[in-house]
Design a protein around this motif. Structure first.
Motif, PDB file in Angstrom:
ATOM      1  N   TRP A 168      12.821  31.548  -3.332  1.00  0.00           N
ATOM      2  CA  TRP A 168      12.672  33.010  -3.338  1.00  0.00           C
ATOM      3  C   TRP A 168      11.713  33.487  -2.255  1.00  0.00           C
ATOM      4  O   TRP A 168      11.950  34.492  -1.600  1.00  0.00           O
ATOM      5  N   TRP A 169      10.614  32.760  -2.046  1.00  0.00           N
ATOM      6  CA  TRP A 169       9.588  33.220  -1.104  1.00  0.00           C
ATOM      7  C   TRP A 169      10.050  33.122   0.351  1.00  0.00           C
ATOM      8  O   TRP A 169       9.466  33.734   1.228  1.00  0.00           O
ATOM      9  N   ALA A 170      11.122  32.361   0.604  1.00  0.00           N
ATOM     10  CA  ALA A 170      11.638  32.263   1.969  1.00  0.00           C
ATOM     11  C   ALA A 170      12.245  33.586   2.423  1.00  0.00           C
ATOM     12  O   ALA A 170      12.402  33.815   3.624  1.00  0.00           O
ATOM     13  N   TRP A 171      12.571  34.454   1.474  1.00  0.00           N
ATOM     14  CA  TRP A 171      13.197  35.747   1.791  1.00  0.00           C
ATOM     15  C   TRP A 171      12.164  36.861   2.014  1.00  0.00           C
ATOM     16  O   TRP A 171      12.540  38.006   2.262  1.00  0.00           O
ATOM     17  N   THR A 172      10.882  36.549   1.959  1.00  0.00           N
ATOM     18  CA  THR A 172       9.853  37.586   2.090  1.00  0.00           C
ATOM     19  C   THR A 172       9.411  37.827   3.530  1.00  0.00           C
ATOM     20  O   THR A 172       8.611  38.719   3.789  1.00  0.00           O
TER      21      THR A 172
ATOM     22  N   PHE B 142      -2.573  22.027   2.612  1.00  0.00           N
ATOM     23  CA  PHE B 142      -1.975  21.967   1.279  1.00  0.00           C
ATOM     24  C   PHE B 142      -0.445  21.887   1.299  1.00  0.00           C
ATOM     25  O   PHE B 142       0.182  21.805   0.250  1.00  0.00           O
ATOM     26  N   GLY B 143       0.164  21.929   2.483  1.00  0.00           N
ATOM     27  CA  GLY B 143       1.621  21.860   2.574  1.00  0.00           C
ATOM     28  C   GLY B 143       2.304  23.063   1.941  1.00  0.00           C
ATOM     29  O   GLY B 143       3.319  22.924   1.262  1.00  0.00           O
ATOM     30  N   LEU B 144       1.774  24.262   2.201  1.00  0.00           N
ATOM     31  CA  LEU B 144       2.307  25.477   1.583  1.00  0.00           C
ATOM     32  C   LEU B 144       3.478  26.048   2.380  1.00  0.00           C
ATOM     33  O   LEU B 144       3.627  25.777   3.570  1.00  0.00           O
ATOM     34  N   VAL B 145       4.275  26.854   1.749  1.00  0.00           N
ATOM     35  CA  VAL B 145       5.431  27.586   2.279  1.00  0.00           C
ATOM     36  C   VAL B 145       6.283  26.765   3.248  1.00  0.00           C
ATOM     37  O   VAL B 145       6.708  27.261   4.291  1.00  0.00           O
TER      38      VAL B 145
END
Length: 149
Positions: free
Chosen positions: A72-76, A118-121
């Motif tokens: 979902w966060w890839a669409w932000t 932290f390897g985020l997003v």
């Protein structure tokens, strides 16, 4: 893209980021409406992508399944980009190109270090170390020096 082109292309992107801040500020001054100026910026971006698409191998084959696999966060990104564009439209002209770019770039470096650590997003883990932290501290010092009048 060949590995040797990555660094110059990233450098060019950084230069164009600052140029875009200036063009966005000028457009906002002319239109006196940051939301309309932002829409014009995005319209130009869409046109640019359409013009480049034949050279980048645009294909809609299997797009629905690929799109469903994205978190979902890839669409932000578009909304996040809109916040940045509005910041350039409303802040860069008041702050000046140097301070605005120094603050946004340093914030990007600090956020990038945390995302790498932290390897985020979607980023692979690249642990923070003394050199990376020292570089971030130097960036903060650079902001202080650039922002001084």
């Amino acid at each position: 893209m060949s590995a040797w082109l990555l660094w110059p292309f990233a450098f060019l992107a950084g230069v164009l980021n600052t140029v875009q801040s200036g063009t966005n500020t000028t457009l906002n001054k002319a239109l006196e409406q940051p939301v309309l100026a932002g829409m014009a910026v995005y319209g130009g971006g869409i046109l640019g992508l359409l013009l480049m698409s034949p050279f980048l191998g645009l294909s809609f084959a299997g797009l629905g399944g690929k799109a469903a696999q994205a978190p979902w966060w890839a669409w932000t990104g578009g909304v996040i980009g809109a916040v940045y564009v509005l910041a350039t439209l409303t802040l860069a002209g008041r702050m000046g190109a140097g301070p605005f770019t120094a603050v946004t770039l340093t914030a990007a470096v600090l956020a990038s270090l945390a995302m790498d650590h932290f390897g985020l997003v979607g980023f692979e883990v690249h642990p923070a170390n003394l050199w990376r932290v020292a570089g971030a501290v130097l960036m903060i010092g650079g902001v202080v020096l650039i922002a001084r009048n």
